[in-house]
Design an enzyme around this catalytic site. Structure first.
Site, PDB file in Angstrom:
ATOM      1  N   ARG A   1     -16.909  -3.255 -11.033  1.00 29.26           N
ATOM      2  CA  ARG A   1     -16.681  -3.123 -12.465  1.00 29.26           C
ATOM      3  C   ARG A   1     -16.605  -4.486 -13.161  1.00 29.26           C
ATOM      4  NH1 ARG A   1     -14.310   1.183 -14.140  1.00 29.26           N
ATOM      5  NH2 ARG A   1     -12.637   1.225 -12.620  1.00 29.26           N
ATOM      6  N   TYR A   2     -15.968  -5.441 -12.479  1.00 29.71           N
ATOM      7  CA  TYR A   2     -15.774  -6.762 -13.068  1.00 29.71           C
ATOM      8  C   TYR A   2     -16.834  -7.715 -12.504  1.00 29.71           C
ATOM      9  CZ  TYR A   2     -11.155  -4.792 -14.090  1.00 29.71           C
ATOM     10  OH  TYR A   2     -10.127  -4.006 -14.524  1.00 29.71           O
TER      11      TYR A   2
ATOM     12  N   ARG B   1     -15.721  -9.521  -8.848  1.00 35.03           N
ATOM     13  CA  ARG B   1     -14.927  -8.914  -7.778  1.00 35.03           C
ATOM     14  C   ARG B   1     -15.230  -7.425  -7.633  1.00 35.03           C
ATOM     15  NH1 ARG B   1     -12.467 -10.008 -12.384  1.00 35.03           N
ATOM     16  NH2 ARG B   1     -10.678  -8.847 -13.137  1.00 35.03           N
TER      17      ARG B   1
ATOM     18  N   CYS C   1      -3.877   7.840   3.920  1.00 33.46           N
ATOM     19  CA  CYS C   1      -2.695   7.004   3.722  1.00 33.46           C
ATOM     20  C   CYS C   1      -1.601   7.481   4.677  1.00 33.46           C
ATOM     21  CB  CYS C   1      -2.181   7.122   2.292  1.00 33.46           C
ATOM     22  SG  CYS C   1      -3.250   6.362   1.060  1.00 33.46           S
TER      23      CYS C   1
ATOM     24  N   CYS D   1       1.257   9.551  -2.421  1.00 30.45           N
ATOM     25  CA  CYS D   1       1.939   9.429  -3.713  1.00 30.45           C
ATOM     26  C   CYS D   1       1.418  10.557  -4.602  1.00 30.45           C
ATOM     27  CB  CYS D   1       1.613   8.099  -4.370  1.00 30.45           C
ATOM     28  SG  CYS D   1       1.825   6.656  -3.299  1.00 30.45           S
TER      29      CYS D   1
ATOM     30  N   CYS E   1      -1.349   9.870  -7.266  1.00 31.26           N
ATOM     31  CA  CYS E   1      -2.464   9.068  -6.759  1.00 31.26           C
ATOM     32  C   CYS E   1      -3.670   9.113  -7.696  1.00 31.26           C
ATOM     33  CB  CYS E   1      -2.882   9.563  -5.376  1.00 31.26           C
ATOM     34  SG  CYS E   1      -4.309   8.678  -4.716  1.00 31.26           S
TER      35      CYS E   1
ATOM     36  N   ARG F   1      -6.578   8.241  -7.037  1.00 26.71           N
ATOM     37  CA  ARG F   1      -7.793   8.562  -6.288  1.00 26.71           C
ATOM     38  C   ARG F   1      -7.634   9.868  -5.509  1.00 26.71           C
ATOM     39  NH1 ARG F   1      -8.294   3.095  -4.601  1.00 26.71           N
ATOM     40  NH2 ARG F   1      -8.713   2.557  -6.756  1.00 26.71           N
TER      41      ARG F   1
ATOM     42  N   ASP G   1      -1.946   6.390 -14.606  1.00 26.17           N
ATOM     43  CA  ASP G   1      -3.274   6.877 -14.989  1.00 26.17           C
ATOM     44  C   ASP G   1      -3.211   8.350 -15.385  1.00 26.17           C
ATOM     45  OD1 ASP G   1      -4.554   4.455 -14.519  1.00 26.17           O
ATOM     46  OD2 ASP G   1      -4.926   4.923 -12.408  1.00 26.17           O
TER      47      ASP G   1
ATOM     48  N   ASP H   1      -5.084   0.954 -17.096  1.00 28.12           N
ATOM     49  CA  ASP H   1      -6.472   1.025 -16.642  1.00 28.12           C
ATOM     50  C   ASP H   1      -7.166   2.000 -17.592  1.00 28.12           C
ATOM     51  OD1 ASP H   1      -8.709   0.545 -15.017  1.00 28.12           O
ATOM     52  OD2 ASP H   1      -7.437   0.438 -13.230  1.00 28.12           O
TER      53      ASP H   1
ATOM     54  N   LYS I   1      -8.744  -2.815 -16.430  1.00 26.57           N
ATOM     55  CA  LYS I   1      -7.337  -3.065 -16.746  1.00 26.57           C
ATOM     56  C   LYS I   1      -7.203  -3.825 -18.066  1.00 26.57           C
ATOM     57  CE  LYS I   1      -6.174  -3.361 -11.860  1.00 26.57           C
ATOM     58  NZ  LYS I   1      -7.551  -3.320 -11.326  1.00 26.57           N
TER      59      LYS I   1
END
Ligand SMILES: *Cc1c(COP(=O)(O)O)cnc(C)c1O
Length: 399
Positions: free
Chosen positions: A125-126, A129, A138, A142, A145, A147, A306, A343, A350
């Protein structure tokens, strides 16, 4: 002049062990083994009910997670879950029926990652990076999450990282100087896999900086073995962003694991998510940030939660986040203050959110307020008239 400090910033810092808690009969050797912790993670309603009195909302939520984000909590982290359904640790990992309430503004891919993948599993996206998704699992899940559409392996959408294509993309894209490994949790991979991935990345000359996003140091500190640290330190400069939201998560085991990482030369930052009923108060936040500093962890980002589907019971207003930052900046060590970011929905990346300290501004001067609310004036370059008025100043005078 006496400087007074509010007691909020002066709480005593205390690290407590998670062990043995609800598992007094487990031999220490098992408890300290990350494979034992993973094998004995609490996933099913019956396992959770053995130890906890579940609320109706939780029981219904756990039954629902067969097709959405799975439930899993390591015994280590489960020991930190309090008896109250509204306990801040419990709210992060125990599903609730509210997850099935989908607000029309919520999305399955709130940060628009799937549309920014030049290769499946690689988000670019950037300019300089990339985000490299190396696993969909995981140690614990969470509930908020971002994702969850691919993480935990129970939903229809699967993470299908194209390993060779991803490495080839990085090799032929010299603008990428920073690779962020995420997932899922990269530190759940075996030592050998982690070493192979890092070795391959380090063979690419234009990749300068590598970092890993991981909640393993918090969910499963037993995974931070001396052997893992030895591998990580071969690949410097390496940073790790951990994810901690509440001071109680920083136990003696977590502190010791972080110590092993920092002794291996790994720079550690923390990313937390602003969550309702978890860390949306200044006393809790100040305690978390101060505890992180005691573990040599720099608070990096505080994320606005998010717009992930089923997260409305965990989200706060943006004003809550701005008020938190305002309550920290100037009042406590600058090192303790994270950057609050949002985000952008749909894939904007971000965006920093900051309290407004500019009272007014024109071509001559800027009027600012400090953390105490006192006002100060700073002249703009060429703005305020000096002995010899510059053309710019004259022009400004006429405005
Ligand atoms: C967060 C993120 C990064 C890293 O951003 P930094 O601000 O450099 O930490 C890179 N790529 C994607 C897609 C991200 O979401």
């Amino acid at each position: 002049m006496a400087i007074t400090q509010h007691p909020v910033y002066q709480r005593e810092i205390e690290f407590r062990p998670s062990a043995p808690g609800r598992f007094p009969d487990v031999p220490e050797e098992d408890w300290n083994s990350h494979t034992w912790q993973l094998k004995n993670s609490l996933k099913k309603l019956s396992q959770l009910e053995e130890h906890l009195e579940l609320s109706e909302e939780e029981r219904a939520g756990i039954l629902l997670t067969g097709t959405k984000l799975a439930t899993a909590v390591t015994p280590h982290f489960f020991n930190l879950v309090g008896e109250d359904p509204d306990d801040p640790i419990r709210r992060q990992v125990m599903p609730r029926i509210e997850e099935s309430l989908v607000d029309p503004t919520e999305m399955s891919d709130p940060c628009g990652e799937d549309s920014h993948m030049p290769v499946p599993g690689l988000v670019h996206r950037y300019p300089d990076r990339v985000l490299f998704l190396v696993t969909d699992r995981c140690a614990s899940y969470c509930r908020y999450c971002t994702r969850s559409r691919v993480v935990s392996g129970v939903s229809d959408q699967k993470l299908e990282t194209q390993w060779e294509a991803a490495f080839e993309y990085l090799e032929r894209t010299p603008s990428v100087r920073d690779v962020l490994l995420s997932g899922g949790d990269p530190l759940l991979l075996s030592d050998a896999r982690i070493d192979r991935i890092l070795t391959r990345l380090r063979q690419i000359p234009h990749i300068q900086f590598v970092r890993i996003g991981s909640r393993i140091p918090v969910f499963l500190p037993q995974r931070i073995t001396p052997a893992l640290c030895e591998i990580l330190q071969k690949h410097h400069p390496l940073f790790i962003s951990i994810h901690s939201n509440h001071p109680r998560e920083l136990t003696t085991e977590v502190r010791d694991g972080l110590d092993r990482l920092t002794r291996a030369g790994v720079q550690i930052g923390n990313q937390s998510v602003l969550l309702r009923g978890v860390n949306d108060s200044l006393p809790v936040h100040a305690a978390l940030l101060h505890k992180l500093l005691m573990c040599r962890v720099k608070p990096y980002y505080l994320y606005q939660c998010d717009l992930i589907q089923g997260s409305s019971h965990l989200r706060t207003s943006i004003q809550t986040g701005l008020d938190l930052i305002e309550g920290l900046r100037g009042h406590t060590s600058g090192y303790a203050v994270p950057q609050y970011v949002l985000d952008a929905p749909g894939g904007g990346g971000k965006i920093p959110l900051n309290p407004n300290y500019v009272v007014s501004r024109n071509e001559e001067r800027i009027v600012l307020r400090n953390y105490e609310g006192k006002q100060f004036v700073y002249p703009e370059v060429g703005g305020m008239p000096s002995e010899v008025a510059s053309p710019v100043a004259t022009q400004a005078d006429n405005l």
